[in-house]
Design a protein around this motif. Structure first.
Motif, PDB file in Angstrom:
ATOM      1  N   LEU A 187      31.172  58.998  16.800  1.00 58.79           N
ATOM      2  CA  LEU A 187      30.789  60.415  16.816  1.00 58.79           C
ATOM      3  C   LEU A 187      29.852  60.720  17.993  1.00 58.79           C
ATOM      4  CD1 LEU A 187      30.225  61.081  13.003  1.00 58.79           C
ATOM      5  CD2 LEU A 187      32.137  61.849  14.436  1.00 58.79           C
ATOM      6  N   ALA A 188      28.953  59.788  18.269  1.00 61.76           N
ATOM      7  CA  ALA A 188      28.040  60.007  19.402  1.00 61.76           C
ATOM      8  C   ALA A 188      28.835  60.124  20.702  1.00 61.76           C
ATOM      9  CB  ALA A 188      27.021  58.875  19.490  1.00 61.76           C
ATOM     10  N   LEU A 189      29.886  59.316  20.810  1.00 57.30           N
ATOM     11  CA  LEU A 189      30.720  59.381  22.019  1.00 57.30           C
ATOM     12  C   LEU A 189      31.516  60.688  22.043  1.00 57.30           C
ATOM     13  CD1 LEU A 189      32.117  55.712  22.316  1.00 57.30           C
ATOM     14  CD2 LEU A 189      30.224  56.752  23.555  1.00 57.30           C
ATOM     15  N   LYS A 190      32.089  61.007  20.875  1.00 61.69           N
ATOM     16  CA  LYS A 190      32.923  62.225  20.795  1.00 61.69           C
ATOM     17  C   LYS A 190      32.114  63.465  21.195  1.00 61.69           C
ATOM     18  CE  LYS A 190      35.487  64.872  17.293  1.00 61.69           C
ATOM     19  NZ  LYS A 190      35.883  64.873  15.878  1.00 61.69           N
ATOM     20  N   TYR A 191      30.858  63.517  20.739  1.00 66.59           N
ATOM     21  CA  TYR A 191      30.047  64.717  21.008  1.00 66.59           C
ATOM     22  C   TYR A 191      29.069  64.506  22.167  1.00 66.59           C
ATOM     23  CZ  TYR A 191      32.049  66.639  16.784  1.00 66.59           C
ATOM     24  OH  TYR A 191      32.939  67.123  15.840  1.00 66.59           O
ATOM     25  N   ASP A 192      29.251  63.407  22.876  1.00 68.24           N
ATOM     26  CA  ASP A 192      28.442  63.105  24.058  1.00 68.24           C
ATOM     27  C   ASP A 192      26.936  63.187  23.760  1.00 68.24           C
ATOM     28  OD1 ASP A 192      28.183  62.286  26.639  1.00 68.24           O
ATOM     29  OD2 ASP A 192      28.141  64.313  27.472  1.00 68.24           O
ATOM     30  N   ALA A 193      26.509  62.433  22.739  1.00 71.99           N
ATOM     31  CA  ALA A 193      25.098  62.441  22.329  1.00 71.99           C
ATOM     32  C   ALA A 193      24.511  61.031  22.465  1.00 71.99           C
ATOM     33  CB  ALA A 193      25.011  62.907  20.880  1.00 71.99           C
ATOM     34  N   TYR A 194      23.218  60.942  22.274  1.00 67.71           N
ATOM     35  CA  TYR A 194      22.532  59.649  22.360  1.00 67.71           C
ATOM     36  C   TYR A 194      22.297  59.047  20.980  1.00 67.71           C
ATOM     37  CZ  TYR A 194      21.258  60.557  27.228  1.00 67.71           C
ATOM     38  OH  TYR A 194      21.291  60.791  28.560  1.00 67.71           O
ATOM     39  N   VAL A 195      22.202  57.720  20.968  1.00 71.51           N
ATOM     40  CA  VAL A 195      21.705  57.030  19.779  1.00 71.51           C
ATOM     41  C   VAL A 195      20.421  56.320  20.198  1.00 71.51           C
ATOM     42  CG1 VAL A 195      22.161  55.295  18.006  1.00 71.51           C
ATOM     43  CG2 VAL A 195      24.062  56.636  18.951  1.00 71.51           C
ATOM     44  N   VAL A 196      19.345  56.595  19.459  1.00 69.95           N
ATOM     45  CA  VAL A 196      18.084  55.897  19.723  1.00 69.95           C
ATOM     46  C   VAL A 196      17.897  54.921  18.575  1.00 69.95           C
ATOM     47  CG1 VAL A 196      15.586  56.135  20.004  1.00 69.95           C
ATOM     48  CG2 VAL A 196      17.111  57.932  20.863  1.00 69.95           C
ATOM     49  N   THR A 197      17.819  53.637  18.874  1.00 74.68           N
ATOM     50  CA  THR A 197      17.670  52.680  17.774  1.00 74.68           C
ATOM     51  C   THR A 197      16.286  52.037  17.814  1.00 74.68           C
ATOM     52  OG1 THR A 197      18.514  50.761  18.989  1.00 74.68           O
ATOM     53  CG2 THR A 197      20.127  52.110  17.838  1.00 74.68           C
ATOM     54  N   ASP A 198      15.809  51.725  16.620  1.00 71.82           N
ATOM     55  CA  ASP A 198      14.550  51.003  16.461  1.00 71.82           C
ATOM     56  C   ASP A 198      14.939  49.686  15.801  1.00 71.82           C
ATOM     57  OD1 ASP A 198      12.239  49.907  15.422  1.00 71.82           O
ATOM     58  OD2 ASP A 198      11.443  51.786  14.632  1.00 71.82           O
ATOM     59  N   GLU A 199      14.849  48.591  16.554  1.00 68.29           N
ATOM     60  CA  GLU A 199      15.371  47.312  16.048  1.00 68.29           C
ATOM     61  C   GLU A 199      14.275  46.250  15.936  1.00 68.29           C
ATOM     62  OE1 GLU A 199      19.127  46.246  17.917  1.00 68.29           O
ATOM     63  OE2 GLU A 199      19.673  48.356  18.151  1.00 68.29           O
ATOM     64  N   VAL A 200      13.061  46.697  15.611  1.00 69.97           N
ATOM     65  CA  VAL A 200      11.939  45.753  15.639  1.00 69.97           C
ATOM     66  C   VAL A 200      12.056  44.637  14.590  1.00 69.97           C
ATOM     67  CG1 VAL A 200      10.403  47.520  16.582  1.00 69.97           C
ATOM     68  CG2 VAL A 200      10.347  47.044  14.146  1.00 69.97           C
ATOM     69  N   TYR A 201      12.883  44.870  13.554  1.00 70.36           N
ATOM     70  CA  TYR A 201      13.034  43.823  12.522  1.00 70.36           C
ATOM     71  C   TYR A 201      14.339  43.041  12.723  1.00 70.36           C
ATOM     72  CZ  TYR A 201       9.302  46.594  10.541  1.00 70.36           C
ATOM     73  OH  TYR A 201       8.128  47.272  10.383  1.00 70.36           O
ATOM     74  N   GLU A 202      14.843  43.015  13.949  1.00 71.10           N
ATOM     75  CA  GLU A 202      16.158  42.398  14.218  1.00 71.10           C
ATOM     76  C   GLU A 202      16.245  40.947  13.744  1.00 71.10           C
ATOM     77  OE1 GLU A 202      16.980  41.786  18.446  1.00 71.10           O
ATOM     78  OE2 GLU A 202      14.873  41.429  18.837  1.00 71.10           O
ATOM     79  N   HIS A 203      15.120  40.228  13.729  1.00 73.62           N
ATOM     80  CA  HIS A 203      15.173  38.820  13.321  1.00 73.62           C
ATOM     81  C   HIS A 203      14.872  38.614  11.836  1.00 73.62           C
ATOM     82  CE1 HIS A 203      16.044  37.374  17.278  1.00 73.62           C
ATOM     83  NE2 HIS A 203      15.068  38.114  17.775  1.00 73.62           N
ATOM     84  N   MET A 204      14.721  39.715  11.107  1.00 73.65           N
ATOM     85  CA  MET A 204      14.507  39.611   9.664  1.00 73.65           C
ATOM     86  C   MET A 204      15.673  40.265   8.947  1.00 73.65           C
ATOM     87  SD  MET A 204      10.602  40.543  10.028  1.00 73.65           S
ATOM     88  CE  MET A 204       9.772  39.608  11.282  1.00 73.65           C
ATOM     89  N   VAL A 205      16.806  39.623   9.033  1.00 75.20           N
ATOM     90  CA  VAL A 205      18.034  40.110   8.400  1.00 75.20           C
ATOM     91  C   VAL A 205      18.543  38.968   7.520  1.00 75.20           C
ATOM     92  CG1 VAL A 205      20.416  40.817   8.812  1.00 75.20           C
ATOM     93  CG2 VAL A 205      18.579  41.722  10.246  1.00 75.20           C
ATOM     94  N   TYR A 206      18.586  39.228   6.200  1.00 75.44           N
ATOM     95  CA  TYR A 206      18.840  38.158   5.240  1.00 75.44           C
ATOM     96  C   TYR A 206      20.334  37.988   4.967  1.00 75.44           C
ATOM     97  CZ  TYR A 206      13.944  39.190   4.994  1.00 75.44           C
ATOM     98  OH  TYR A 206      12.649  39.436   5.359  1.00 75.44           O
ATOM     99  N   ALA A 207      20.759  36.717   4.901  1.00 74.48           N
ATOM    100  CA  ALA A 207      22.171  36.402   4.656  1.00 74.48           C
ATOM    101  C   ALA A 207      22.610  37.069   3.345  1.00 74.48           C
ATOM    102  CB  ALA A 207      22.339  34.886   4.562  1.00 74.48           C
ATOM    103  N   PRO A 208      23.817  37.545   3.272  1.00 81.04           N
ATOM    104  CA  PRO A 208      24.908  37.440   4.256  1.00 81.04           C
ATOM    105  C   PRO A 208      24.920  38.592   5.272  1.00 81.04           C
ATOM    106  CG  PRO A 208      25.748  38.451   2.260  1.00 81.04           C
ATOM    107  CD  PRO A 208      24.268  38.238   2.037  1.00 81.04           C
ATOM    108  N   ASN A 209      23.866  39.392   5.299  1.00 81.51           N
ATOM    109  CA  ASN A 209      23.859  40.523   6.233  1.00 81.51           C
ATOM    110  C   ASN A 209      23.683  40.013   7.660  1.00 81.51           C
ATOM    111  OD1 ASN A 209      23.690  42.744   4.110  1.00 81.51           O
ATOM    112  ND2 ASN A 209      22.005  41.377   3.571  1.00 81.51           N
ATOM    113  N   ARG A 210      24.144  40.815   8.616  1.00 81.68           N
ATOM    114  CA  ARG A 210      24.025  40.423  10.027  1.00 81.68           C
ATOM    115  C   ARG A 210      23.518  41.594  10.835  1.00 81.68           C
ATOM    116  NH1 ARG A 210      28.800  39.120  12.904  1.00 81.68           N
ATOM    117  NH2 ARG A 210      27.318  38.826  14.574  1.00 81.68           N
ATOM    118  N   HIS A 211      22.672  41.260  11.814  1.00 84.36           N
ATOM    119  CA  HIS A 211      22.175  42.344  12.659  1.00 84.36           C
ATOM    120  C   HIS A 211      23.166  42.621  13.783  1.00 84.36           C
ATOM    121  CE1 HIS A 211      19.582  45.025  14.783  1.00 84.36           C
ATOM    122  NE2 HIS A 211      19.700  44.311  15.884  1.00 84.36           N
TER     123      HIS A 211
END
Ligand code: GLN
Length: 391
Positions: A187-211
Motif C-alpha cells: 500500500l505504501a508503494l501504491k500510494y507513494d508514501a513512506y514507512v517509518v519503522t522503530d526497530e529498537v527491539y529487533e534482537h528481542m524476538v522470541y521463537a517461533p517469531n522472526r524479525h
C-alpha cells in the motif's frame, strides 16, 4: 508571563519517564521505563575507558563518526539484505528518540497525516505534534493485536504521508509477520508514501517469531526510514546512541535536520560503541537467550500469582490486566495511573499505566518490563503477590 507555544502546551511530559521518577522517590522496583539493570558487555566498558584517555573528545562528523557508520552499515545491511552506504544512507542520532523525530521532521509538512498504530509508544504522539503532523490511529486489536488493512488503505487513499510501525511493538510485544509487512508495504508503494519503522527491539524476538525489517522487502528500501538504537542491544540506554537508515534522498534531508537539532551524538560514546558492533553473531544469540529466559520466568511468575497478561512475541514488555482490582470497592473510580501510583507506594513495584499507549479509552492494563536481574524479578513477583490479598 507571555504564553508558551501551542506546540509545547499540547502534550504532557512522558508518563513512562514520570513513573521512573515516582518509583525512585518511593524506592520501588522499577518495572516501568524499560531499561536493563545489568552492565553492558565488558568490551564496551573497556572501550569507553580507553576513549576517556585517548579521545575523541571533540565533535564527531555531525551525521556520525565514520567508523561507527561503517560498522552500523555492515551489521544492518546483513539484516536488511540490501547494501547500505555509510556515507549517504545513515545518520547517527541521540537515541532512536531523535532518529524518529528527525525522520518525522524530514518527511512531514504541517498538516500532513501520519498513521500510527494504537497502542503505540508514547513518543510518537509528541513526534507528530512537534513535526506538525496529524496522527491517524489504526487499532491493533487484542488479543492477537491484528489490524484491519482496509483502514490503512483508507488512510493512504486520503493522503497519509507515512505510517509508523514499531516492530517488535512497544507496548504490546507484537512482531509483525512477513505477510503483514508485505501488505502494508504494497500500500505504501501504491500510494507513494513512506514507512517509518522503530526497530529498537529487533534482537528481542522470541521463537517461533522472526524479525523482518520493512526495508528488506521488495521495493521497500526506497520508501522506508528505519530508526534503530544501540540502547537495548548493548544495554546502554544512557549512552543515547541511535541511528536512522534510509535512501540517500531522504537521508540528505535528515542529515540537515539532525545537524540543527543536536549537531551530533557524544563522540567518545560513538567510538566506544564500535567495539560492541564488532562482537560476533553469538552475542545476539546469547542476548536473545537471556531475554527468553527472563520472559519465561516473569510470565510464569505472573501466572502463578494469577495476574492475567498477554504473551509478548518480542520486546521486554508485558501488559497485565488489572480490571479485577479496579472492580473492587477500594479502587472504585481509580484511573490506571492512580492504580500505578498506589502500587508504587503500597506494593513497591512501578508499572506504566496502559492508557498512555492507547488512543482508545483503555484503563484496565498496566505495562511491566522484565529487563531486570532474575533476583530483582523474583522480588518484584513476591511483591506483586501481595496484590492477591486484595482480590
Ligand atoms: N522505550 C523505553 C520504554 O518504553 C524507554 C525509552 C525512553 O524512555 N527513552 O520504556
Amino acid at each position: 508571563m507571555p504564553q508558551l507555544s501551542r506546540r509545547a502546551e499540547t502534550f504532557t511530559d512522558s508518563v513512562i519517564r514520570r513513573m521512573t521518577r515516582i518509583s525512585d522517590e518511593y524506592g520501588a522496583i522499577n518495572l516501568s521505563q524499560g531499561f536493563p539493570d545489568f552492565d553492558p558487555p565488558k568490551v564496551l566498558m573497556d572501550a569507553l575507558a580507553k576513549a576517556a584517555y585517548e579521545g575523541p573528545h571533540q565533535y564527531s562528523i555531525t551525521f556520525g563518526a565514520e567508523n561507527l557508520r561503517e560498522a552500523l552499515a555492515r551489521k544492518q545491511e546483513k539484516a536488511i539484505g540490501h547494501p547500505v552506504n555509510p556515507e549517504t544512507e545513515i545518520v547517527v542520532t541521540c537515541g532512536a528518540t531523535e532518529a524518529m523525530m528527525c525522520a518525522m521532521m524530514t518527511i512531514c509538512n504541517p498538516g500532513d497525516r501520519v498513521m500510527v498504530f494504537s497502542p503505540f509508544y508514547e513518543n510518537y504522539g509528541a513526534d507528530a505534534i512537534l513535526s506538525g503532523a496529524e496522527p491517524v490511529y489504526i487499532p491493533l486489536v487484542p488479543p492477537e493485536y491484528g489490524f484491519d488493512l482496509s483502514l490503512i488503505e483508507k488512510g493512504f487513499r486520503e493522503g497519509a504521508k507515512a505510517i509508523i510501525i514499531c516492530n517488535p511493538s512497544n507496548p504490546c510485544g507484537k512482531v509483525f509477520t512477513r505477510e503483514e509487512l508485505l501488505s502494508i508495504g504494497e500500500l505504501a508503494l501504491k500510494y507513494d508514501a513512506y514507512v517509518v519503522t522503530d526497530e529498537v527491539y529487533e534482537h528481542m524476538v522470541y521463537a517461533p517469531n522472526r524479525h523482518i525489517s520493512m526495508a528488506s522487502l521488495p521495493g521497500m528500501y526506497d520508501h522506508t526510514i528505519t530508526c534503530n538504537s544501540l540502547s537495548k542491544t548493548f544495554s546502554i540506554t544512557g549512552w543515547r546512541l541511535g541511528y536512522l537508515i534510509g535512501p540517500e534522498k531522504v537521508v540528505e534531508g535528515a542529515k540537515k535536520v539532525h545537524d540543527f537539532l543536536t549537531v551530533g551524538a557524544a563522540a567518545p560514546l560513538q567510538e566506544a560503541a564500535v567495539a560492541g558492533l564488532m562482537l560476533p553473531e553469538s552475542y545476539y544469540e546469547d542476548l536473545l537467550a537471556l531475554y527468553t529466559e527472563k520472559r519465561d520466568y516473569f510470565l510464569k511468575g505472573l501466572d502463578s500469582i494469577g495476574l492475567k497478561h498477554n504473551i509478548p512475541q518480542g520486546t521486554y514488555f508485558v501488559l497485565a490486566d488489572i480490571q479485577e482490582f479496579l472492580d473492587l470497592p477500594m479502587f472504585r473510580g481509580f484511573t490506571d495511573l492512580e492504580f500505578c501510583e498506589w502500587m508504587i507506594k503500597n506494593i513497591g513495584v512501578a508499572a506504566v499505566p496502559g492508557s498512555s499507549f492507547f488512543k482508545e479509552p483503555v484503563n484496565h492494563l498496566i505495562r511491566l518490563h522484565f529487563a531486570r536481574e532474575e533476583s530483582t524479578l523474583h522480588e518484584a513477583l513476591l511483591r506483586l503477590q501481595k496484590l492477591t490479598a486484595f482480590s
